[in-house]
Design a protein around this motif. Structure first.
Motif, short mmCIF file in Angstrom:
data_model
loop_
_atom_site.label_atom_id
_atom_site.label_comp_id
_atom_site.label_asym_id
_atom_site.label_seq_id
_atom_site.Cartn_x
_atom_site.Cartn_y
_atom_site.Cartn_z
N GLU A 122 37.17 -24.71 14.78
CA GLU A 122 37.90 -25.82 15.40
C GLU A 122 38.60 -25.37 16.68
N GLY A 123 37.89 -24.56 17.46
CA GLY A 123 38.38 -24.11 18.76
C GLY A 123 39.32 -22.91 18.74
N ARG A 124 39.67 -22.43 17.54
CA ARG A 124 40.63 -21.31 17.44
C ARG A 124 39.93 -20.06 16.92
N LEU A 125 40.32 -18.90 17.44
CA LEU A 125 39.74 -17.66 16.98
C LEU A 125 40.18 -17.38 15.54
N ARG A 126 39.24 -16.86 14.76
CA ARG A 126 39.49 -16.45 13.38
C ARG A 126 38.66 -15.19 13.11
N VAL A 127 39.15 -14.35 12.21
CA VAL A 127 38.42 -13.16 11.80
C VAL A 127 37.46 -13.55 10.68
N ARG A 128 36.18 -13.34 10.91
CA ARG A 128 35.19 -13.58 9.84
C ARG A 128 34.99 -12.30 9.03
N SER A 129 35.06 -11.16 9.69
CA SER A 129 34.98 -9.90 8.95
C SER A 129 35.78 -8.83 9.67
N ARG A 130 36.41 -7.98 8.87
CA ARG A 130 37.18 -6.86 9.38
C ARG A 130 36.80 -5.62 8.58
N THR A 131 36.41 -4.58 9.31
CA THR A 131 36.09 -3.30 8.69
C THR A 131 37.11 -2.29 9.18
N ILE A 132 37.81 -1.66 8.22
CA ILE A 132 38.89 -0.73 8.53
C ILE A 132 38.51 0.64 8.00
N LEU A 133 38.54 1.63 8.87
CA LEU A 133 38.21 2.99 8.49
C LEU A 133 39.38 3.90 8.84
#
Length: 140
Positions: A122-133
């Motif tokens: 809906e026009g706003r940035l969102r995190v679909r996936s986050r990989t943390i190492l």
């Protein structure tokens, strides 16, 4: 993947500034709201994957007591952004997490390499996936 425009770069930096402000203020609902409903967070160093916004929020609430007596800060930098043909963005960056206790003593919790897939909802940035190492000592 293509380089991003200055406008996109600034928009992404603002997204992360807001997201980390929510996290550091322990505003877990607002933080979780920066992820898609089906967003995945993978802590590679713990082999722990959270699937969906509800799982992320439940995990964050479980960890909350650990952070009630300290001030948490996430210091992120060295952003690299690549734009895909579908408009999604792959963003990699380094993250330093500090904890400040009641006496003002600062402790570095850890440093991390993070890779995010950002999409627009809906026009706003969102995190679909986050990989943390979590960073480890170099071999050899």
């Amino acid at each position: 993947m293509a380089a991003v425009s200055t406008d996109v770069y600034v928009t992404v930096l603002r997204f992360y500034a807001d997201q980390m402000a929510f996290l550091d203020a322990l505003d877990l609902d607002a933080y979780a709201g920066t992820f898609t409903e089906d967003g995945v967070t993978h802590h590679v160093h713990r082999d722990h994957k959270l699937e969906g916004r509800a799982a992320l929020l439940a995990h964050a609430r479980e960890a909350l007591p650990r952070y009630r007596e300290v001030s948490v800060r996430h210091w992120n930098d060295n952003y690299r952004m690549d734009l895909a043909d579908d408009g999604s963005l792959t963003v990699t960056y380094g993250s330093l997490v500090t904890l400040t206790d009641k006496e003002g003593q600062v402790r570095i919790e850890s440093t991390y390499a993070v890779t995010d897939l950002l999409v627009r909802v809906e026009g706003r940035l969102r995190v679909r996936s986050r990989t943390i190492l979590r960073d480890r000592a170099a071999a050899g």
